[in-house]
Design a protein around this motif. Sequence first.
Motif, short mmCIF file in Angstrom:
data_model
loop_
_atom_site.label_atom_id
_atom_site.label_comp_id
_atom_site.label_asym_id
_atom_site.label_seq_id
_atom_site.Cartn_x
_atom_site.Cartn_y
_atom_site.Cartn_z
N GLY A 1 52.22 -2.90 63.13
CA GLY A 1 53.13 -3.09 64.26
C GLY A 1 53.61 -1.77 64.81
O GLY A 1 53.18 -0.70 64.39
N GLU A 2 54.56 -1.85 65.75
CA GLU A 2 55.08 -0.67 66.43
C GLU A 2 56.36 -0.13 65.81
O GLU A 2 56.82 0.94 66.18
CB GLU A 2 55.34 -1.01 67.91
CG GLU A 2 54.10 -1.44 68.69
CD GLU A 2 53.06 -0.34 68.75
OE1 GLU A 2 53.44 0.84 68.80
OE2 GLU A 2 51.86 -0.68 68.77
N GLY A 3 56.95 -0.85 64.88
CA GLY A 3 58.20 -0.42 64.28
C GLY A 3 58.04 0.81 63.40
O GLY A 3 56.94 1.07 62.89
N PRO A 4 59.11 1.58 63.18
CA PRO A 4 59.01 2.81 62.39
C PRO A 4 58.64 2.57 60.94
O PRO A 4 58.09 3.46 60.28
CB PRO A 4 60.42 3.43 62.51
CG PRO A 4 61.31 2.28 62.87
CD PRO A 4 60.48 1.36 63.69
N ASP A 5 58.89 1.38 60.42
CA ASP A 5 58.56 1.07 59.03
C ASP A 5 57.42 0.06 58.91
O ASP A 5 57.29 -0.64 57.89
CB ASP A 5 59.81 0.56 58.29
CG ASP A 5 60.83 1.66 58.08
OD1 ASP A 5 60.44 2.79 57.71
OD2 ASP A 5 62.03 1.41 58.29
N ASP A 6 56.59 -0.01 59.95
CA ASP A 6 55.47 -0.95 59.94
C ASP A 6 54.19 -0.31 59.40
O ASP A 6 53.08 -0.59 59.88
CB ASP A 6 55.21 -1.49 61.36
CG ASP A 6 56.25 -2.52 61.76
OD1 ASP A 6 56.87 -3.11 60.86
OD2 ASP A 6 56.45 -2.72 62.97
N LEU A 7 54.33 0.57 58.42
CA LEU A 7 53.18 1.14 57.72
C LEU A 7 53.37 0.81 56.25
O LEU A 7 54.43 1.06 55.68
CB LEU A 7 53.12 2.66 57.91
CG LEU A 7 51.91 3.37 57.32
CD1 LEU A 7 50.65 3.07 58.13
CD2 LEU A 7 52.15 4.89 57.27
N ALA A 8 52.34 0.23 55.63
CA ALA A 8 52.50 -0.24 54.25
C ALA A 8 51.24 0.04 53.44
O ALA A 8 50.14 0.17 54.00
CB ALA A 8 52.79 -1.75 54.24
N PRO A 9 51.37 0.13 52.13
CA PRO A 9 50.18 0.27 51.26
C PRO A 9 49.26 -0.93 51.45
O PRO A 9 49.71 -2.05 51.66
CB PRO A 9 50.78 0.30 49.85
CG PRO A 9 52.19 0.73 50.04
CD PRO A 9 52.63 0.18 51.36
N PHE A 10 47.97 -0.68 51.36
CA PHE A 10 46.99 -1.76 51.55
C PHE A 10 46.94 -2.64 50.32
O PHE A 10 46.81 -2.15 49.19
CB PHE A 10 45.61 -1.17 51.85
CG PHE A 10 44.54 -2.22 52.02
CD1 PHE A 10 44.57 -3.06 53.12
CD2 PHE A 10 43.53 -2.36 51.09
CE1 PHE A 10 43.60 -4.03 53.30
CE2 PHE A 10 42.54 -3.32 51.27
CZ PHE A 10 42.58 -4.16 52.37
#
Length: 406
Positions: free
Chosen positions: A385-394
Motif C-alpha cells: 500500500g501507500e502508507g508509511p508502514d505498508d512494508l512488511a517481511p514476506f
Amino acid sequence: MAPAGDGAVCETDDVDWLLNDLWALITVVGVLLVAGVGAIIGLVRGGTRRRRIDAGTRPDLTGVSGGDAHGSTATGGVDTLERSDVLTEPSAPSVETPESTRSRLRRLRSRLARSDSALSRGLLSLLQGGQLDEDTWDDVESTLLAADLGVEASASLVARLKERVAAEGVRDAATMRGWLLEDLYTELQPQMDRRIASSRVGGRPAVVMVVGVNGTGKTTTIGKLARVLVAEDRDVMLGAADTFRAAAADQLETWGARVGVPTVRSDRDGADPASVAYQAVREANEAEADVVLLDTAGRLHNKTDLMNELAKVKRVVEKQSPIDEVLLVLDATTGQNGMRQAEVFSEVVEVTGIVLTKLDGTAKGGIVVAVQKALGVPVKLVGLGEGPDDLAPFDPKAFAEALLGS
C-alpha cells in the motif's frame, strides 16, 4: 568713584545671571540627553524582543492576566513579556513511532486474505467444473502463467497436481486446492533466509545497498525500511547516493527525519554518487550505527553505462567496508519484464534479496516464485500500500493462501 563702583556692581550681576542661565541650559541639555539615550535603549530592547517573537514561536501568554507561576498579578506588561520571551523555546519536530513488525505481519495476512486475485477465481472455476481433461489442465497452466509464476513453475505445479489426482482418484475442488496450495508453498521456498542485514558486523555497521529501475518506488522503500528497522530498535543512517534525480535527497531526508534517522547527502546536485555512498558508510562507522542504507539512482537495466556506474558505487564502498546486502526493488505489476531486470542487476551487483512493491493485489504475484527460482535469492519484503508502514517481511504461507484464495 561712585559711578565707577556702580558700574562694577552691574557688570558682576550680569556675569552671575549669564552663569546661572548657562548652568540651567546645561542641566536641561543633560536631562534631554539622558532621556534620549534611555529611549533609544528601550527601542533597541523592544525591537530585539519583537524580532525574537516573530522569528520563533510567540510566547504563551495563557493565564498572564490572572498571575504568573509565582502568584504575582500581571497584565501583560513589558516585564511579563520579557520573561515569557526568555522562557519560550522553538518546539522540536515530533518523531513518529513506526508500527511494529508483528503488527505489520498481522495486517499483511489480513490484506492478503481479502485479496480476490484472478488466479484464485480462475482456478476455482476450473477445478469445480468436474471435467478434468487435457484442455482443462492446459487452462489451469495458462491461469498460473497469467499470474506470472513462470513457465517452469507453472508446468511443474500442474504436473504434480495431475499425478495426485490420478493416484488418489479424487476430484473434489477443495482437496485439489489443498494439494495445489502445498505445492505452491514448496515453490515459494520457505526455507530461504529472509532476514535483512541490520546489525553491526565485527565492530562496523551493516551496509545495505538498494538498487532498481526508475519508478519502482526505491527511495520510498528505503524510507519505509528505515521505519521497519527503527521499530526493531536499530540505529540507522541513510545515504542519499541518488544524486541525479531532482529532490531525491530531500525526499530521503524527509523520510529519515520522521523517525529521527540522519541522512548523509551532497550539497549539490549531480555529485559523484560513489563519493556520497563512501562518505555515508564512513559517517555511519564513526557514529557507531547498526546499519546504513544506501539509496542509488534508478536506472534502466539495458543501459550499459548506467549499470557500470552502479558497479562503481559498489566497488568504491567496498574499499572501506564489505556490502552485506544488495536489495533489488521490483514493481510487482511489471510481470516478466521484472525478471529480466532482476537478472541484469544480479549480474552487476550480486543481488541478495528482493523487495516487491505495489503488491496491492495478488493477480500478478506469481513473480515471487519466478524470480526466486531464477536468481536463487529470496523475496524479503513486500509493499502492500501507500502508507508509511505498508512494508512488511514476506510471509510465504500467507502469500500462497492469498494467491490461491479460499
